[in-house]
Design a protein around this motif. Structure first.
Motif, PDB file in Angstrom:
ATOM      1  N   LEU A   1      30.670 -62.204  19.120  1.00 30.06           N
ATOM      2  CA  LEU A   1      31.639 -61.487  19.953  1.00 30.06           C
ATOM      3  C   LEU A   1      31.864 -60.078  19.417  1.00 30.06           C
ATOM      4  CD1 LEU A   1      33.732 -61.320  22.200  1.00 30.06           C
ATOM      5  CD2 LEU A   1      35.374 -62.431  20.672  1.00 30.06           C
ATOM      6  N   ARG A   2      31.969 -59.960  18.107  1.00 33.54           N
ATOM      7  CA  ARG A   2      32.171 -58.635  17.523  1.00 33.54           C
ATOM      8  C   ARG A   2      30.995 -57.721  17.826  1.00 33.54           C
ATOM      9  NH1 ARG A   2      30.967 -55.169  13.771  1.00 33.54           N
ATOM     10  NH2 ARG A   2      32.600 -53.909  12.787  1.00 33.54           N
ATOM     11  N   ARG A   3      29.788 -58.260  17.769  1.00 37.58           N
ATOM     12  CA  ARG A   3      28.622 -57.442  18.082  1.00 37.58           C
ATOM     13  C   ARG A   3      28.653 -56.966  19.527  1.00 37.58           C
ATOM     14  NH1 ARG A   3      25.857 -60.974  14.447  1.00 37.58           N
ATOM     15  NH2 ARG A   3      25.274 -62.392  16.119  1.00 37.58           N
TER      16      ARG A   3
ATOM     17  N   ARG B   1      45.755 -51.635  28.298  1.00 31.57           N
ATOM     18  CA  ARG B   1      45.765 -53.095  28.283  1.00 31.57           C
ATOM     19  C   ARG B   1      44.732 -53.664  29.260  1.00 31.57           C
ATOM     20  NH1 ARG B   1      50.671 -53.649  29.209  1.00 31.57           N
ATOM     21  NH2 ARG B   1      50.644 -54.045  31.444  1.00 31.57           N
ATOM     22  N   GLU B   2      44.669 -53.113  30.463  1.00 30.44           N
ATOM     23  CA  GLU B   2      43.728 -53.622  31.457  1.00 30.44           C
ATOM     24  C   GLU B   2      42.286 -53.308  31.063  1.00 30.44           C
ATOM     25  OE1 GLU B   2      44.324 -55.630  34.073  1.00 30.44           O
ATOM     26  OE2 GLU B   2      46.275 -55.724  33.095  1.00 30.44           O
TER      27      GLU B   2
ATOM     28  N   SER C   1      32.084 -50.078  37.924  1.00 32.85           N
ATOM     29  CA  SER C   1      32.278 -51.521  37.856  1.00 32.85           C
ATOM     30  C   SER C   1      33.267 -51.906  36.764  1.00 32.85           C
ATOM     31  CB  SER C   1      30.930 -52.207  37.607  1.00 32.85           C
ATOM     32  OG  SER C   1      31.087 -53.593  37.381  1.00 32.85           O
ATOM     33  N   LEU C   2      33.192 -51.227  35.627  1.00 28.78           N
ATOM     34  CA  LEU C   2      34.026 -51.586  34.488  1.00 28.78           C
ATOM     35  C   LEU C   2      35.428 -51.023  34.592  1.00 28.78           C
ATOM     36  CD1 LEU C   2      34.243 -52.954  31.740  1.00 28.78           C
ATOM     37  CD2 LEU C   2      33.359 -50.862  30.704  1.00 28.78           C
TER      38      LEU C   2
ATOM     39  N   ALA D   1      36.743 -59.449  28.195  1.00 29.73           N
ATOM     40  CA  ALA D   1      36.220 -60.474  29.102  1.00 29.73           C
ATOM     41  C   ALA D   1      34.712 -60.338  29.266  1.00 29.73           C
ATOM     42  CB  ALA D   1      36.916 -60.378  30.466  1.00 29.73           C
ATOM     43  N   ARG D   2      34.245 -59.093  29.402  1.00 30.07           N
ATOM     44  CA  ARG D   2      32.804 -58.878  29.548  1.00 30.07           C
ATOM     45  C   ARG D   2      32.071 -59.239  28.260  1.00 30.07           C
ATOM     46  NH1 ARG D   2      30.401 -53.781  32.759  1.00 30.07           N
ATOM     47  NH2 ARG D   2      31.642 -54.862  34.350  1.00 30.07           N
TER      48      ARG D   2
END
Length: 230
Positions: A199-201, A134-135, A34-35, A142-143
């Motif tokens: 976000l960092r976590r 990059r992708e 998925s990732l 995003a996740r």
């Protein structure tokens, strides 16, 4: 300001390791597909092997080939213990081996030489790897952002998230955000830092899941951001 690291494990006991130990390799395979399916498809499209077939089909074939090998992920775990190779790098290297295998198979079937020249392959590989990094970074961030959004909503911090997103993504200054929301500039900055810590976590959690060194998370997160800007 970096948040405390107490919640990070002292050793790289990752989600992948735990999944393997608990016999949940099939579930883990689904998460990885998925990732990384899309970044690997984009990487394949940028290589000299792109004539082998449709990106979706090639990557699906790659996953089927590797995940059908009972020890493939365990082999990465053993390799990681030696040199800390990230899981996405293991996937990329494995895909390259698979593409060579497929190219040789096609050459045998057609009885012609279809392998690209070494020079052409090396020239295209560098650009393809940058595209993959990059992708991969884009999808990981995003996740992580989606998980951060859910965490903020659960904590009643939707306004915090809005200020963070508009400041860092929209480049809206805190002074203007303070006027719009009825806060002080200092309050807006503090709310933004709260979201940045969340976000960092989330980013750290995802990187640890693929075998990142807990002591070098800042460097790995920095490389993610650099890859996005490349």
């Amino acid at each position: 300001m970096s948040p405390p690291r107490d919640h990070f494990p002292r050793t790289p006991r990752t989600i992948v390791f735990e999944s393997l130990a608990e016999g949940r390799a099939h579930e883990l395979a689904g998460d990885l597909m998925s990732l990384y399916a899309e970044p690997l498809q984009i990487y394949f499209s940028a290589t000299s092997f792109r004539s082998l077939g449709e990106p979706r089909d090639i990557v699906a074939g790659f996953f089927a080939s590797r995940f059908s090998q009972p020890t493939w992920l365990a082999d990465w775990r053993a390799r990681h213990e030696l040199d800390q190779i990230p899981l996405r790098r293991w996937l990329l290297n494995s895909l390259n081996f698979y593409l060579h295998e497929e190219s040789r198979r096609v050459a045998r079937d057609r009885r012609i030489e279809t392998l690209p020249t070494v020079g052409a392959e090396m020239a295209e590989a560098a650009g393809a790897e940058r595209t993959f990094e990059r992708e991969s970074a884009r999808l990981i961030v995003a996740r992580a952002l989606e998980r951060t959004r859910l965490a903020c909503e659960a904590a009643g911090q939707a306004r915090h998230l809005e200020i963070f997103m508009r400041h860092f993504l929209g480049q809206v200054p805190y002074e203007r955000l303070a006027q719009e929301h009825g806060f002080t500039t200092t309050q807006c900055a503090g709310m933004s830092r709260t979201v940045a810590a969340k976000l960092r976590r989330e980013l750290a959690s995802m990187l640890l899941a693929e075998g990142a060194d807990p002591q070098r998370l800042d460097e790995d997160i920095g490389r993610l951001i650099e890859a996005l800007a490349a």
